[in-house]
Design a protein around this motif. Structure first.
Motif, mmCIF file in Angstrom:
data_model
loop_
_atom_site.group_PDB
_atom_site.id
_atom_site.type_symbol
_atom_site.label_atom_id
_atom_site.label_comp_id
_atom_site.label_asym_id
_atom_site.label_seq_id
_atom_site.Cartn_x
_atom_site.Cartn_y
_atom_site.Cartn_z
ATOM 1 N N GLY A 62 4.977 23.420 18.632
ATOM 2 C CA GLY A 62 4.086 24.114 17.715
ATOM 3 C C GLY A 62 2.764 23.403 17.552
ATOM 4 O O GLY A 62 2.606 22.246 17.955
ATOM 5 N N PRO A 63 1.779 24.064 16.942
ATOM 6 C CA PRO A 63 0.474 23.449 16.685
ATOM 7 C C PRO A 63 0.569 22.424 15.553
ATOM 8 O O PRO A 63 1.555 22.370 14.824
ATOM 9 C CB PRO A 63 -0.395 24.638 16.298
ATOM 10 C CG PRO A 63 0.568 25.623 15.721
ATOM 11 C CD PRO A 63 1.850 25.453 16.484
ATOM 12 N N GLY A 64 -0.477 21.647 15.387
ATOM 13 C CA GLY A 64 -0.461 20.563 14.425
ATOM 14 C C GLY A 64 -0.333 20.993 12.982
ATOM 15 O O GLY A 64 0.174 20.237 12.149
ATOM 16 N N PHE A 65 -0.783 22.204 12.650
ATOM 17 C CA PHE A 65 -0.739 22.624 11.251
ATOM 18 C C PHE A 65 0.649 23.095 10.822
ATOM 19 O O PHE A 65 0.891 23.304 9.636
ATOM 20 C CB PHE A 65 -1.752 23.748 10.999
ATOM 21 C CG PHE A 65 -1.470 25.021 11.741
ATOM 22 C CD1 PHE A 65 -0.549 25.947 11.268
ATOM 23 C CD2 PHE A 65 -2.136 25.310 12.931
ATOM 24 C CE1 PHE A 65 -0.289 27.118 11.953
ATOM 25 C CE2 PHE A 65 -1.880 26.476 13.620
ATOM 26 C CZ PHE A 65 -0.955 27.387 13.129
ATOM 27 N N LEU A 66 1.565 23.267 11.746
ATOM 28 C CA LEU A 66 2.900 23.748 11.414
ATOM 29 C C LEU A 66 3.769 22.578 10.962
ATOM 30 O O LEU A 66 4.061 21.666 11.739
ATOM 31 C CB LEU A 66 3.533 24.425 12.627
ATOM 32 C CG LEU A 66 4.859 25.152 12.379
ATOM 33 C CD1 LEU A 66 4.680 26.291 11.400
ATOM 34 C CD2 LEU A 66 5.436 25.674 13.687
ATOM 35 N N GLU A 67 4.171 22.564 9.717
ATOM 36 C CA GLU A 67 4.936 21.462 9.162
ATOM 37 C C GLU A 67 6.387 21.488 9.640
ATOM 38 O O GLU A 67 6.990 22.544 9.784
ATOM 39 C CB GLU A 67 4.896 21.504 7.626
ATOM 40 C CG GLU A 67 3.510 21.320 7.035
ATOM 41 C CD GLU A 67 2.962 19.929 7.296
ATOM 42 O OE1 GLU A 67 3.783 18.996 7.477
ATOM 43 O OE2 GLU A 67 1.734 19.777 7.342
ATOM 44 N N ARG A 68 6.932 20.317 9.849
ATOM 45 C CA ARG A 68 8.316 20.195 10.291
ATOM 46 C C ARG A 68 9.288 20.754 9.257
ATOM 47 O O ARG A 68 10.326 21.321 9.584
ATOM 48 C CB ARG A 68 8.649 18.724 10.574
ATOM 49 C CG ARG A 68 10.062 18.482 11.082
ATOM 50 C CD ARG A 68 10.291 17.006 11.315
ATOM 51 N NE ARG A 68 9.365 16.490 12.288
ATOM 52 C CZ ARG A 68 9.562 16.522 13.608
ATOM 53 N NH1 ARG A 68 10.671 17.068 14.078
ATOM 54 N NH2 ARG A 68 8.670 16.036 14.446
ATOM 55 N N GLU A 69 8.927 20.615 7.965
ATOM 56 C CA GLU A 69 9.804 21.074 6.906
ATOM 57 C C GLU A 69 10.031 22.585 6.992
ATOM 58 O O GLU A 69 11.105 23.081 6.663
ATOM 59 C CB GLU A 69 9.209 20.709 5.545
ATOM 60 C CG GLU A 69 10.100 21.030 4.367
ATOM 61 C CD GLU A 69 11.402 20.252 4.377
ATOM 62 O OE1 GLU A 69 12.372 20.722 3.748
ATOM 63 O OE2 GLU A 69 11.448 19.167 5.000
ATOM 64 N N LYS A 100 0.870 33.736 16.137
ATOM 65 C CA LYS A 100 0.902 33.884 17.592
ATOM 66 C C LYS A 100 0.395 32.643 18.347
ATOM 67 O O LYS A 100 0.173 32.696 19.537
ATOM 68 C CB LYS A 100 0.086 35.093 18.041
ATOM 69 C CG LYS A 100 0.610 36.406 17.505
ATOM 70 C CD LYS A 100 -0.207 37.566 18.033
ATOM 71 C CE LYS A 100 0.319 38.882 17.499
ATOM 72 N NZ LYS A 100 -0.446 40.020 18.004
ATOM 73 N N SER A 101 0.221 31.511 17.631
ATOM 74 C CA SER A 101 -0.204 30.288 18.317
ATOM 75 C C SER A 101 0.964 29.346 18.566
ATOM 76 O O SER A 101 0.794 28.287 19.145
ATOM 77 C CB SER A 101 -1.251 29.550 17.488
ATOM 78 O OG SER A 101 -0.698 29.129 16.256
ATOM 79 N N HIS A 102 2.148 29.733 18.134
ATOM 80 C CA HIS A 102 3.348 28.918 18.351
ATOM 81 C C HIS A 102 4.084 29.429 19.579
ATOM 82 O O HIS A 102 4.297 30.617 19.738
ATOM 83 C CB HIS A 102 4.263 28.987 17.131
ATOM 84 C CG HIS A 102 5.540 28.242 17.320
ATOM 85 N ND1 HIS A 102 6.637 28.790 17.924
ATOM 86 C CD2 HIS A 102 5.878 26.984 16.986
ATOM 87 C CE1 HIS A 102 7.609 27.917 17.946
ATOM 88 N NE2 HIS A 102 7.171 26.809 17.385
ATOM 89 N N GLN A 134 -3.103 19.223 17.923
ATOM 90 C CA GLN A 134 -4.180 20.180 18.140
ATOM 91 C C GLN A 134 -3.843 21.480 17.440
ATOM 92 O O GLN A 134 -2.718 21.698 17.025
ATOM 93 C CB GLN A 134 -4.408 20.406 19.645
ATOM 94 C CG GLN A 134 -3.173 20.839 20.405
ATOM 95 C CD GLN A 134 -3.355 20.791 21.909
ATOM 96 O OE1 GLN A 134 -3.607 19.736 22.466
ATOM 97 N NE2 GLN A 134 -3.214 21.931 22.557
ATOM 98 N N ARG A 135 -4.829 22.355 17.305
ATOM 99 C CA ARG A 135 -4.682 23.549 16.493
ATOM 100 C C ARG A 135 -3.887 24.652 17.177
ATOM 101 O O ARG A 135 -3.413 25.579 16.527
ATOM 102 C CB ARG A 135 -6.068 24.104 16.116
ATOM 103 C CG ARG A 135 -6.860 23.197 15.210
ATOM 104 C CD ARG A 135 -6.248 23.106 13.840
ATOM 105 N NE ARG A 135 -6.164 24.400 13.170
ATOM 106 C CZ ARG A 135 -5.581 24.611 12.002
ATOM 107 N NH1 ARG A 135 -4.998 23.593 11.379
ATOM 108 N NH2 ARG A 135 -5.559 25.811 11.458
#
Length: 567
Positions: A104-111, A79-81, A159-160
């Motif tokens: 999206g937040p920084g932890f979400l990988e493009r792959e 729910k942070s995207h 950012q997160r």
């Protein structure tokens, strides 16, 4: 979760105490009755071409719930995207699309976006013709939703989490972002900045509809082929709106052709001054970057980091664009004098009558799936062939016709597909008669580059080939504007240069070539770069553009070295 674009309210009318752009207005006169009548006539003409037939606002409402309802968002982002979308500010035509920017937040990988989310979209019944293009300058997922073309672009913040009140026009959030994310954000940021920098959004959009229709019908609307894309045309129109803040749409169109027919390129077109914030991002600035001084037709984005949107313009396409703008100026003057109507401005050219000599390029593949990937690569690199031809001392102009023909291959291979393009050639013979022009090196070097790229991207498969032939106007068997070839005779004077892919060579051009057949490669898939770069700066010195004069002496085209046709 769906959030609306954080648009800054664009004023409807120019305020008397300020001006838009870098300079004061040329004229602030209010429209007269004759100009209002001309605008009504312009709208009537645009309607006859179906310009207002497709409106995409309702499609955004349908698409966004689909994207946010997929479990991919909840599972990976917790729910942070958030999805942030915008519609292309350019005129909405029947071939318009929707650009959706997924933040999206920084932890979400493009792959993850190009794998699991791609598979989720592919499983939706409303989604058709979906493909992921990860190797593009701006990585994108292209698809068709209920008949509307949609481009999905992904970018993540440093950012997160993604705040609900995120303002993507704030330059600070670009700090520490990678190049892919900056490029992905650029489209939205440029769109919003342009809308904020015009005095009247309604007249701007109406004038832009007219200019885009004109550019498309005159075959000069394609960033990929070295002409101008939608963003470039939007910036050009927006600048006219700034210097004529109270003008009607028809007056803006007239002024557009008047101003740019006299413009002294390469003086750049800018909507505002953009400062370099020192984030170590590519920034167009000819004062410090020598390569930026080589651009022929700089049209600069109004958002940080500022870039030239027309870096693909070559000497040939520059001459064609300026020639068409001068034609438009003459016609709009006639319209003002009531000697012509708006339909004359939108007449399509007869490409087959414009030149005496043509290059016919045909890309073939054994299956429809292979054909889509192969043609995408060939089309995205056609401007390289134009560049090669321009470097021939006897060629003053090489003009790609944007109308291509796709159909089944001839012969026993009924499943095969082919796409064909025409390139018109204008020669500079300097008074020589019956001169033989050798195009071997220009064509072979293009093919070598093309197949080297095919090897790099692992695209080439058995059955793919490229054939390039030289023909005169009278030997062509085509019908325009459908661009459908007529049956060709069995015996032809043309010289075929269809080849198997050349070897990939590292080193000087003088290195001995290996056998063509040594370089046939197989691969699973190729991601086509349909969106050519607008942030990477690589150009040739401008130099004087050669005039587009008619050829009065016969030219004999000759390819001195040929190779077997690929089967």
């Amino acid at each position: 979760m769906i959030i609306c674009p954080c648009k800054r309210e664009a004023p409807l009318l120019a305020e008397a105490t300020q001006w838009f752009g870098l300079t004061p207005p040329i004229s602030e006169d209010l429209p007269e009755e004759a100009e209002l009548i001309q605008t009504r006539n312009l709208i009537k003409s645009l309607k006859s071409y179906g310009v207002f037939d497709v409106e995409l606002s309702h499609s955004v409402v349908d698409v966004m719930p689909l994207l946010t309802s997929l479990t991919w968002v909840d599972y990976y982002c917790r729910k942070s995207h958030e999805l942030k979308s915008h519609m292309d500010l350019c005129a909405v035509l029947t071939d318009a699309d929707i650009d959706v920017l997924c933040v999206g937040p920084g932890f979400l990988e493009r792959e993850i976006f190009f794998t699991s989310f791609y598979e989720k979209l592919k499983a939706q019944p409303e989604v058709k013709n979906i493909r992921a293009i990860k190797e593009a300058t701006v990585p994108v997922i292209k698809m068709s939703y209920d008949g509307i073309e949609i481009d999905l672009i992904f970018a993540r913040l440093a950012q997160r989490s993604v705040p609900n009140n995120l303002d993507l026009l704030d330059d600070k959030f670009l700090k520490n972002l990678d190049q892919h994310c900056v490029r992905s954000f650029s489209g939205y940021r440029v769109t919003e900045e342009i809308l904020h920098l015009v005095p009247n959004v309604h007249t701007f959009r109406l004038a832009l509809r007219a200019i885009k229709l004109w550019a498309k019908r005159r075959n000069i609307y394609s960033n990929m082929l070295g002409f101008l894309g939608g963003v470039s045309w939007a910036i050009l129109v927006a600048r006219i709106c700034q210097v004529y803040p109270n003008a009607t749409a028809s007056t803006l169109v007239v002024k557009f052709f008047m101003v740019y027919s006299m413009w002294e390129w390469p003086i750049p077109i800018r909507l505002r001054r953009v400062e370099d914030l020192g984030f170590n991002l590519p920034f167009w600035d000819p004062r410090f970057n020598l390569r930026d001084r080589c651009h022929l037709m700089p049209i600069i984005t109004p958002s940080y980091p500022q870039q030239n949107t027309s870096i693909n313009v070559s000497p040939s396409t520059f001459a064609i664009i300026t020639e068409e703008i001068k034609r438009g100026h003459v016609i709009t003057e006639e319209i003002q004098q009531k000697k012509a109507n708006w339909s004359k401005l939108f007449e399509t050219p007869d490409f087959l009558r414009k030149y005496k000599h043509y290059i016919v390029l045909e890309a073939s593949a054994a299956t429809e799936d292979q054909h889509a990937e192969w043609v995408g690569l060939v089309e995205s690199k056609l401007r390289l062939l134009v560049g090669n031809l321009e470097r021939n001392v006897h060629i003053s102009q090489a003009h790609i016709n944007q109308q291509s023909f796709t159909g089944a291959t001839q012969g026993d291979d009924k499943a095969g597909m082919r796409t064909t393009w025409l390139i018109g050639l204008l020669f500079d013979t300097q008074g020589s008669k019956n001169q033989t022009v050798d195009l071997t090196f220009n064509i072979m070097s293009f093919k070598e580059t093309l197949f080297s790229l095919a090897k790099h991207f692992k695209v080439f498969e058995e059955g793919m080939s490229v054939s390039i032939t030289c023909e005169t106007r009278h030997s062509l068997r085509w019908r325009m504007p459908d661009f459908r070839p007529k049956p060709k005779p069995k015996v032809s004077h043309k010289i075929s240069t269809a080849v198997h892919p050349p070897p990939v060579r590292a080193g000087p051009p003088a290195t001995k070539r290996k056998s063509w057949s040594d370089c046939e490669e197989t691969a699973k898939r190729f991601k086509v770069d349909k969106d050519l770069p607008t942030v990477e700066l690589a150009d040739l010195p401008p130099g004087p553009t050669k005039p587009a004069t008619a050829v009065k002496h016969p030219i004999k085209l000759q390819l001195l070295r040929t190779t077997p046709t690929a089967k």
